[in-house]
Design an enzyme around this catalytic site. Structure first.
Site, PDB file in Angstrom:
ATOM      1  N   ARG A  38      24.557   6.482  60.237  1.00 53.49           N
ATOM      2  CA  ARG A  38      23.836   5.741  61.287  1.00 53.49           C
ATOM      3  C   ARG A  38      24.027   4.267  60.943  1.00 53.49           C
ATOM      4  O   ARG A  38      23.526   3.798  59.922  1.00 53.49           O
ATOM      5  CB  ARG A  38      22.357   6.125  61.322  1.00 53.49           C
ATOM      6  N   HIS A  51      25.410   7.559  70.880  1.00 51.44           N
ATOM      7  CA  HIS A  51      24.519   8.474  70.151  1.00 51.44           C
ATOM      8  C   HIS A  51      24.877   9.911  70.585  1.00 51.44           C
ATOM      9  O   HIS A  51      24.097  10.589  71.244  1.00 51.44           O
ATOM     10  CB  HIS A  51      23.072   8.134  70.505  1.00 51.44           C
ATOM     11  N   GLN A  66      22.540  13.075  70.065  1.00 49.31           N
ATOM     12  CA  GLN A  66      21.402  13.178  70.984  1.00 49.31           C
ATOM     13  C   GLN A  66      21.836  13.833  72.297  1.00 49.31           C
ATOM     14  O   GLN A  66      21.104  14.618  72.887  1.00 49.31           O
ATOM     15  CB  GLN A  66      20.834  11.783  71.253  1.00 49.31           C
ATOM     16  N   ASP A 112      15.287   5.176  78.102  1.00 49.32           N
ATOM     17  CA  ASP A 112      15.235   4.887  76.668  1.00 49.32           C
ATOM     18  C   ASP A 112      14.541   3.538  76.514  1.00 49.32           C
ATOM     19  O   ASP A 112      14.326   2.826  77.514  1.00 49.32           O
ATOM     20  CB  ASP A 112      16.678   4.854  76.110  1.00 49.32           C
ATOM     21  N   CYS A 157      15.082  10.164  74.576  1.00 51.41           N
ATOM     22  CA  CYS A 157      15.508  10.563  73.223  1.00 51.41           C
ATOM     23  C   CYS A 157      14.408  10.364  72.188  1.00 51.41           C
ATOM     24  O   CYS A 157      14.451  10.979  71.125  1.00 51.41           O
ATOM     25  CB  CYS A 157      16.765   9.799  72.828  1.00 51.41           C
ATOM     26  N   ARG A 182      17.457  18.886  68.783  1.00 55.76           N
ATOM     27  CA  ARG A 182      18.295  18.139  67.843  1.00 55.76           C
ATOM     28  C   ARG A 182      18.666  19.045  66.664  1.00 55.76           C
ATOM     29  O   ARG A 182      19.787  19.032  66.175  1.00 55.76           O
ATOM     30  CB  ARG A 182      17.550  16.896  67.322  1.00 55.76           C
TER      31      ARG A 182
END
Ligand code: CP
Ligand code: NVA
Length: 300
Positions: free
Chosen positions: A101, A128, A131, A216, A256, A284
């Site tokens: 990340r 991402h 996700q 988001d 998310c 996830r």
């Protein structure tokens, strides 16, 4: 053999993506121990905070029989100037896969270039993809295949939005993005997606008859100093019950997480009957199990 990486959704074929989505749901239903990753080790380098991504990868590895080693850059030699290329070459001789990340997408690309083992993007400023695996699994579980459906993205043209653009291409759905002027996603990505993606500044047009509404945060990690300016620019881009009413009657809402109630989404929508955010978060774990099984067993 060169390792397969998962840096963006474009690293898998549409067929492989559908396979992983199906496999994730199978693994979710599986009862009893299943340990295909016994003795496998996943390295995890996180430059940014995480709850879901870190815990789901760590839990997935333990449940599949393997283990993880978590490295915060400040605890490793990376912070003392050891080049990323050297770190990638050394780590990939010791572990079976690495999740990164990072602040800059270019960092995961560079790491992958020097890695002998699969590298997974656990979030960058560009995308991402993990996700999206969970989001798509969640949509398929609630409503079936997303092919031909309309998805509304309301808000920032950020990493999540850009992964939705790739998902629209790979899984063949329509994506209507509404973002404030100046906060659009990457123009090249939009162009590559062709007619599947519409981009404008009108949340109502995006939400209209959508099968899935997604948003988001307005300020992503690393953009905290822009919070005030963004709050002004994003006024009118909150997913409220009024906006969701314009979508299809059985539309789903996804985020998310972490969410800021009263900013990008109202508490009523987030906690409401069309919201599937808790399933989305749980998935996830299952989606990444499918991904780890695919990447870490195929190489051995
Ligand atoms: N959605 C997501 O990636 O959450 P974390 O930042 O908690 O990992
Ligand atoms: N766009 C958000 C996603 C967090 C999971 C960020 O990058 O902070």
């Amino acid at each position: 053999m060169t390792a397969r990486h998962f840096l963006t959704l474009m690293d898998l074929s549409p067929h492989e993506l559908r396979f992983l989505i199906r496999r994730a749901s199978e693994l979710k239903r599986l009862k009893g121990p299943y340990e295909p990753l016994r003795n496998k080790v996943l390295g995890m380098i996180f430059e940014k905070a995480s709850t879901r991504t870190r815990v789901s990868f760590e839990a997935a590895m333990v449940q599949l029989g393997g283990a993880t080693i978590f490295l915060a850059p400040r605890d490793s030699q990376l912070d003392r100037g050891e080049p990323l290329e050297d770190t990638a070459r050394v780590l990939s001789r010791m572990v079976d896969g690495v999740v990164l990340r990072t602040n800059r997408h270019e960092t995961v690309v560079r790491f992958a270039h020097y890695s002998r083992v699969p590298v997974i993007n656990g979030l960058t400023d560009r995308s991402h993809p993990c996700q999206l695996l969970a989001d798509m699994q969640t949509y398929f579980e609630h409503r079936g295949d997303i092919c031909g459906r309309k998805v509304a993205w309301i808000g920032d043209g950020n990493n999540m939005c850009q992964s939705y653009i790739e998902a629209a291409q790979q899984l063949d759905f329509k994506l209507h993005i509404a973002c404030p002027p100046g906060y659009e996603p990457d123009a090249e990505l939009i162009q590559m997606a062709g007619s599947r993606v519409v981009l404008d500044h009108d949340p109502k047009a995006a939400a209209c008859r959508a099968d899935l509404v997604v948003t988001d945060v307005w300020a992503s990690m690393g953009q905290e100093q822009e919070q005030v300016e963004r709050s002004l620019a994003f006024r009118g881009f909150c997913v409220t019950s009024d906006l969701l009413r314009l979508a299809a009657p059985d539309a789903l809402f996804m985020h998310c997480l972490p969410a800021h109630r009263g900013e990008e989404v109202s508490a009523e929508v987030l906690e409401g009957p069309q919201s599937v955010v808790w399933d989305e978060a749980e998935n996830r774990l299952h989606a990444q199990k499918a991904l780890l099984e695919f990447l870490l067993t195929a190489q051995s």
